[in-house]
Design a protein around this motif. Structure first.
Motif, PDB file in Angstrom:
ATOM      1  N   TYR A 176      80.398  27.176   0.099  1.00 44.40           N
ATOM      2  CA  TYR A 176      81.082  27.031   1.381  1.00 44.40           C
ATOM      3  C   TYR A 176      82.530  26.607   1.172  1.00 44.40           C
ATOM      4  CZ  TYR A 176      76.405  27.322   3.317  1.00 44.40           C
ATOM      5  OH  TYR A 176      75.148  27.756   3.642  1.00 44.40           O
ATOM      6  N   ALA A 177      83.422  27.143   1.992  1.00 39.22           N
ATOM      7  CA  ALA A 177      84.847  26.848   1.892  1.00 39.22           C
ATOM      8  C   ALA A 177      85.135  25.413   2.317  1.00 39.22           C
ATOM      9  CB  ALA A 177      85.644  27.818   2.761  1.00 39.22           C
ATOM     10  N   GLN A 178      86.057  24.776   1.607  1.00 35.27           N
ATOM     11  CA  GLN A 178      86.402  23.386   1.914  1.00 35.27           C
ATOM     12  C   GLN A 178      86.879  23.216   3.358  1.00 35.27           C
ATOM     13  OE1 GLN A 178      86.593  20.195  -0.413  1.00 35.27           O
ATOM     14  NE2 GLN A 178      86.086  19.947   1.748  1.00 35.27           N
ATOM     15  N   GLU A 179      87.683  24.171   3.823  1.00 38.22           N
ATOM     16  CA  GLU A 179      88.209  24.063   5.185  1.00 38.22           C
ATOM     17  C   GLU A 179      87.086  24.097   6.225  1.00 38.22           C
ATOM     18  OE1 GLU A 179      90.983  23.235   7.928  1.00 38.22           O
ATOM     19  OE2 GLU A 179      91.304  23.291   5.759  1.00 38.22           O
ATOM     20  N   LEU A 180      86.044  24.907   5.987  1.00 40.04           N
ATOM     21  CA  LEU A 180      84.924  24.972   6.938  1.00 40.04           C
ATOM     22  C   LEU A 180      84.079  23.703   6.876  1.00 40.04           C
ATOM     23  CD1 LEU A 180      83.713  28.675   6.671  1.00 40.04           C
ATOM     24  CD2 LEU A 180      84.769  27.549   8.638  1.00 40.04           C
ATOM     25  N   ILE A 181      83.908  23.127   5.692  1.00 39.25           N
ATOM     26  CA  ILE A 181      83.181  21.856   5.562  1.00 39.25           C
ATOM     27  C   ILE A 181      83.913  20.778   6.351  1.00 39.25           C
ATOM     28  CG2 ILE A 181      82.359  20.086   3.957  1.00 39.25           C
ATOM     29  CD1 ILE A 181      82.239  22.297   1.803  1.00 39.25           C
ATOM     30  N   TYR A 182      85.233  20.822   6.281  1.00 42.06           N
ATOM     31  CA  TYR A 182      86.059  19.864   7.033  1.00 42.06           C
ATOM     32  C   TYR A 182      85.935  20.116   8.536  1.00 42.06           C
ATOM     33  CZ  TYR A 182      90.294  17.855   9.063  1.00 42.06           C
ATOM     34  OH  TYR A 182      91.172  17.167   9.854  1.00 42.06           O
ATOM     35  N   GLU A 183      85.971  21.399   8.935  1.00 44.54           N
ATOM     36  CA  GLU A 183      85.906  21.725  10.363  1.00 44.54           C
ATOM     37  C   GLU A 183      84.546  21.369  10.963  1.00 44.54           C
ATOM     38  OE1 GLU A 183      87.491  25.284  13.307  1.00 44.54           O
ATOM     39  OE2 GLU A 183      87.700  25.444  11.148  1.00 44.54           O
ATOM     40  N   ALA A 184      83.511  21.364  10.129  1.00 44.91           N
ATOM     41  CA  ALA A 184      82.188  20.943  10.601  1.00 44.91           C
ATOM     42  C   ALA A 184      82.121  19.430  10.832  1.00 44.91           C
ATOM     43  CB  ALA A 184      81.126  21.353   9.588  1.00 44.91           C
ATOM     44  N   GLY A 185      83.144  18.714  10.363  1.00 44.35           N
ATOM     45  CA  GLY A 185      83.194  17.268  10.582  1.00 44.35           C
ATOM     46  C   GLY A 185      82.449  16.466   9.536  1.00 44.35           C
ATOM     47  N   LEU A 186      82.058  17.104   8.445  1.00 38.52           N
ATOM     48  CA  LEU A 186      81.264  16.417   7.421  1.00 38.52           C
ATOM     49  C   LEU A 186      82.121  15.671   6.414  1.00 38.52           C
ATOM     50  CD1 LEU A 186      78.640  19.249   6.888  1.00 38.52           C
ATOM     51  CD2 LEU A 186      78.201  16.992   7.900  1.00 38.52           C
ATOM     52  N   VAL A 216      74.108  21.094  15.506  1.00 40.09           N
ATOM     53  CA  VAL A 216      75.508  21.151  15.921  1.00 40.09           C
ATOM     54  C   VAL A 216      76.324  19.976  15.400  1.00 40.09           C
ATOM     55  CG1 VAL A 216      75.007  22.529  17.964  1.00 40.09           C
ATOM     56  CG2 VAL A 216      74.980  20.033  18.132  1.00 40.09           C
ATOM     57  N   GLY A 217      75.652  18.913  14.963  1.00 38.65           N
ATOM     58  CA  GLY A 217      76.354  17.736  14.469  1.00 38.65           C
ATOM     59  C   GLY A 217      75.378  16.702  13.944  1.00 38.65           C
ATOM     60  N   PHE A 218      75.923  15.520  13.613  1.00 36.49           N
ATOM     61  CA  PHE A 218      75.095  14.451  13.057  1.00 36.49           C
ATOM     62  C   PHE A 218      75.528  13.101  13.629  1.00 36.49           C
ATOM     63  CE2 PHE A 218      75.239  17.837   9.927  1.00 36.49           C
ATOM     64  CZ  PHE A 218      73.909  17.959   9.543  1.00 36.49           C
ATOM     65  N   ASN A 232      79.358   9.336  14.889  1.00 38.25           N
ATOM     66  CA  ASN A 232      78.965  10.701  15.220  1.00 38.25           C
ATOM     67  C   ASN A 232      79.931  11.711  14.617  1.00 38.25           C
ATOM     68  OD1 ASN A 232      76.702  10.129  16.851  1.00 38.25           O
ATOM     69  ND2 ASN A 232      78.011   9.728  18.626  1.00 38.25           N
ATOM     70  N   SER A 233      79.474  12.927  14.462  1.00 37.96           N
ATOM     71  CA  SER A 233      80.363  14.016  14.077  1.00 37.96           C
ATOM     72  C   SER A 233      81.471  14.150  15.121  1.00 37.96           C
ATOM     73  CB  SER A 233      79.599  15.339  14.001  1.00 37.96           C
ATOM     74  OG  SER A 233      78.643  15.321  12.971  1.00 37.96           O
ATOM     75  N   PRO A 234      82.666  14.563  14.702  1.00 33.07           N
ATOM     76  CA  PRO A 234      83.738  14.803  15.680  1.00 33.07           C
ATOM     77  C   PRO A 234      83.487  16.093  16.439  1.00 33.07           C
ATOM     78  CG  PRO A 234      84.462  15.461  13.501  1.00 33.07           C
ATOM     79  CD  PRO A 234      83.092  14.856  13.323  1.00 33.07           C
ATOM     80  N   GLU A 235      84.258  16.316  17.502  1.00 29.75           N
ATOM     81  CA  GLU A 235      84.177  17.566  18.250  1.00 29.75           C
ATOM     82  C   GLU A 235      84.513  18.741  17.322  1.00 29.75           C
ATOM     83  OE1 GLU A 235      83.932  17.792  22.040  1.00 29.75           O
ATOM     84  OE2 GLU A 235      82.992  15.867  21.635  1.00 29.75           O
ATOM     85  N   SER A 236      83.847  19.844  17.524  1.00 30.94           N
ATOM     86  CA  SER A 236      84.069  21.016  16.679  1.00 30.94           C
ATOM     87  C   SER A 236      83.803  22.266  17.508  1.00 30.94           C
ATOM     88  CB  SER A 236      83.131  20.967  15.464  1.00 30.94           C
ATOM     89  OG  SER A 236      81.804  21.333  15.846  1.00 30.94           O
ATOM     90  N   PRO A 237      84.032  23.452  16.942  1.00 27.39           N
ATOM     91  CA  PRO A 237      83.734  24.679  17.710  1.00 27.39           C
ATOM     92  C   PRO A 237      82.272  24.787  18.139  1.00 27.39           C
ATOM     93  CG  PRO A 237      85.152  25.199  15.850  1.00 27.39           C
ATOM     94  CD  PRO A 237      84.742  23.766  15.682  1.00 27.39           C
ATOM     95  N   ASN A 243      78.592  17.864  26.435  1.00 27.65           N
ATOM     96  CA  ASN A 243      77.663  18.940  26.829  1.00 27.65           C
ATOM     97  C   ASN A 243      76.327  18.839  26.107  1.00 27.65           C
ATOM     98  OD1 ASN A 243      79.538  20.159  28.503  1.00 27.65           O
ATOM     99  ND2 ASN A 243      80.377  21.431  26.882  1.00 27.65           N
ATOM    100  N   THR A 244      76.114  17.743  25.369  1.00 32.61           N
ATOM    101  CA  THR A 244      74.958  17.663  24.485  1.00 32.61           C
ATOM    102  C   THR A 244      74.142  16.410  24.776  1.00 32.61           C
ATOM    103  OG1 THR A 244      76.311  18.728  22.777  1.00 32.61           O
ATOM    104  CG2 THR A 244      74.214  17.757  22.071  1.00 32.61           C
ATOM    105  N   LEU A 245      72.824  16.561  24.726  1.00 32.82           N
ATOM    106  CA  LEU A 245      71.901  15.435  24.872  1.00 32.82           C
ATOM    107  C   LEU A 245      70.981  15.396  23.660  1.00 32.82           C
ATOM    108  CD1 LEU A 245      70.972  15.875  28.640  1.00 32.82           C
ATOM    109  CD2 LEU A 245      72.266  13.964  27.684  1.00 32.82           C
ATOM    110  N   TYR A 246      70.957  14.268  22.978  1.00 31.30           N
ATOM    111  CA  TYR A 246      70.103  14.142  21.802  1.00 31.30           C
ATOM    112  C   TYR A 246      68.630  14.170  22.232  1.00 31.30           C
ATOM    113  CZ  TYR A 246      67.971  12.302  17.553  1.00 31.30           C
ATOM    114  OH  TYR A 246      67.198  12.143  16.436  1.00 31.30           O
TER     115      TYR A 246
END
Length: 618
Positions: A176-186, A216-218, A232-237, A243-246
């Motif tokens: 996986y690309a570093q930029e996408l790992i970053y964009e996922a908020g991980l 969608v997040g962690f 929590n994970s930050p907002e992402s695409p 809009n989310t309920l655990y």
């Protein structure tokens, strides 16, 4: 390669297209009570039996039986397959399909979202393996909290080790690309030098899963003294906290007939309740309830039960959340846990049955607000009573129903020990007498249908939902539908207040109104007064066959049985009220008088029940 679309598109298509507007493009719909009605496009008919519900976003033809949602309708009317129907509806609402295509023609944006879902899934597997394959502080923490291995697996819980780059290096080796790992908020970018480090370290991990089963997040709970306690994970695409309920991914399948969702504050509250059998719980993700959350609730349930932590912050959040949900049209109640306990603490200390009892006794919005105001003041002092009255009046003034205002005004007057007209004068000013006039008349029990729903909420008895009483009530309604003669015989001895099932009580009340101006029941007139699900049940009752040789004897037996159920329910309520009063410490004179009155009523009801058992009806 054939085009496929993500589940997100189905959800957006359903949200962006209103079923009434779409069906109106094909047939002429007219407003009919709570629904819209027209001639069915799928079979020939002269009298409209095709009903569309704006509230439920469903259609149902009571003539041919065709039914479904907006997508089902378009597929049927246009003779399209599922994909073509989706594309047609997307075009009508100007949705860019390229954002949702899952094929070789994917746009860069859709491709990125899919990659982010993949990365999150890989990260979740990594966290889970860390938790269950090694002895670590994470598994110790969860087991000490009383969670079982099965429940840990059910929610996919994990552990982030206490190292700076363990997850990042793992994901890079997976390609996986570093930029996408970053964009996922991980991961987080280093400030003073190049590179990235893991966002979650030395934390128990809670994967956040949407209703289409995608991660969608962690969320991460720290295992030492680091701050913040929860991260929590930050907002992402692919992740928006508002809009989310655990837990909604699991709770949506556990709503049952009552369609209730319990809202709690934390991950562990949701998981613990699920483990103890309360499987319809969800939580917000570190945010207050929003209008977007309210729309989610309206889509999935009919009633929202808020069960926030019993502390000052929790109570303030409860009020704010209830107002937002109430404004959006949700039916809202609140559980008061007391003793500064959260739902996890409460269910572990008192058990599932007690928590379910709390849900049954949950307070409606206005009751909760008044109780919170009451707890702030000493009602034995004049100053405290005045403050209690002034604050409570602000709450009552916001009510839209005259029936509600009347009920809460009388309750406030009773609790504050002032005359009812004083409260009404404060609410209405000099026009109190004029504004307090309603259609309600206690002597002849005439209500508008809208007023009836409020009156029912405050009946001094518990409603029972026994199959026996429901079967009797359905048979009584069936006989009423069959002829005006049967209806007259039945209503000479009972009215809607003798019914125990609220839905059937409502149906009986509407039948009664129709018979005032007509000698027969037109089913189409009846369904105009009901929502689409209630109308389906009524259709079943219309077709119901009540076996009898002597109709008068059958009616008499049904009414005796119904009155028995009614008296039994009243006696049960009295016993519970007596038990509550008897265990009350420091009883005042009012409590003692109430006990005497309840005992008198219990004795009288027992006598009436005895008379019924020998075939007498009062």
């Amino acid at each position: 390669m054939s085009i496929r679309y993500s589940d997100d598109l189905i959800e957006e298509v359903s949200q962006r297209n209103n079923i009434v507007d779409i069906i109106s493009e094909y047939i002429n719909l007219k407003k009919a009570g709570r629904n819209h009605k027209g001639l069915c496009p799928f079979h020939n008919e002269k009298t409209p039996s095709f009903v569309v519900s704006d509230d439920k976003q469903l259609f149902h033809c009571f003539g041919c039986g065709e039914a479904g949602n907006i997508i089902n309708f378009v597929m049927k009317i246009e003779n399209l397959d599922f994909i073509d129907a989706i594309e047609l509806l997307a075009e009508k609402s100007n949705i860019d399909l390229s954002r949702y295509q899952d094929s070789s023609q994917n746009s860069e944006k859709v491709s990125k979202k899919n990659k982010l879902y993949e990365i999150n899934r890989e990260a979740a597997i990594f966290f889970y393996k860390n938790l269950v394959k090694n002895k670590n502080d994470g598994i110790k923490y969860l087991l000490n909290r009383g969670l079982t291995i099965d429940i840990i697996k059910k929610f996919g819980l994990g552990y982030a080790v206490n190292e700076w780059e363990r997850l990042n290096r793992y994901l890079l080796t997976k390609g996986y690309a570093q930029e996408l790992i970053y964009e996922a908020g991980l991961v987080i970018k280093r400030k003073e030098k190049k590179g990235y480090y893991d966002r979650f370290r030395n934390r128990v991990i809670f994967p956040i899963i949407n209703t289409t089963k995608k991660i969608v997040g962690f969320g991460g709970r720290v295992l030492d003294d680091s701050v913040p306690k929860y991260l929590n994970s930050p907002e992402s695409p692919i992740f928006n906290k508002s809009n989310t309920l655990y837990g909604l991914n699991l709770a949506r399948n556990e709503l049952g007939k009552e369609k209730k969702l319990v809202v709690v504050e934390g991950y562990t509250d949701v998981i613990s309740l699920y483990q103890f059998g309360i499987k319809n719980a969800v939580a917000t993700l570190g945010t207050s309830l929003t209008k977007n959350h309210a729309q989610l609730f309206k889509r999935y349930c009919e009633e929202v039960i808020i069960a926030y932590d019993a502390d000052t912050a929790g109570e303030a959040a409860t009020i704010r959340g209830m107002d937002i949900l109430n404004e959006a049209g949700c039916k809202v109640k609140v559980i008061s846990l007391g003793d500064k306990m959260d739902p996890d603490d409460y269910i572990r200390n008192f058990g599932t049955d007690e928590f379910k009892a709390k849900i049954r006794r949950a307070l409606p919005l206005t009751d909760y607000k008044i109780e919170q105001i009451k707890s702030k003041y000493d009602l034995n002092s004049n100053e405290g009573r005045i403050s209690f009255i002034n604050e409570s009046i602000k709450v009552i003034k916001d009510l839209k129903s005259p029936v509600q205002i009347d009920i809460y005004s009388k309750r406030l007057a009773e609790e504050a020990k002032v005359a009812p007209n004083v409260i009404k004068s404060e609410i209405y000013g000099n026009n109190s007498d004029k504004k307090n006039q309603t259609k309600y008349n206690r002597k002849n029990r005439n209500f508008s249908p809208k007023s009836r729903q409020y009156e029912k909420q405050f009946k001094p008895m518990k409603m029972m939902e026994k199959n026996g009483s429901e079967e009797i009530e359905k048979s009584i309604i069936s006989l009423c539908l069959s002829s005006k003669t049967n209806y007259d015989k039945i209503t000479s001895q009972i009215d809607e207040h003798d019914f125990l099932n609220e839905n059937l009580m409502k149906v009986f009340s509407i039948i009664r109104e129709i018979y005032k101006s007509s000698h027969k029941i037109d089913f189409n007139t009846l369904i105009d007064r009901l929502d689409i699900e209630e109308a389906k049940r009524l259709k079943e009752m219309e077709k119901r066959v009540v076996q009898y040789d002597d109709v008068d004897k059958t009616i008499e037996e049904l009414l005796i049985s119904l009155k028995r159920f009614k008296i039994d329910s009243e006696i049960k309520f009295i016993k519970e009220e007596l038990k509550r009063l008897e265990t009350t410490k420091n009883k005042d004179e009012g409590d003692k008088m109430k006990i005497i009155e309840l005992l008198r009523k219990q004795q009288l009801l027992g006598k009436n029940l005895k008379n019924l058992r020998i075939g007498q009806i009062d």
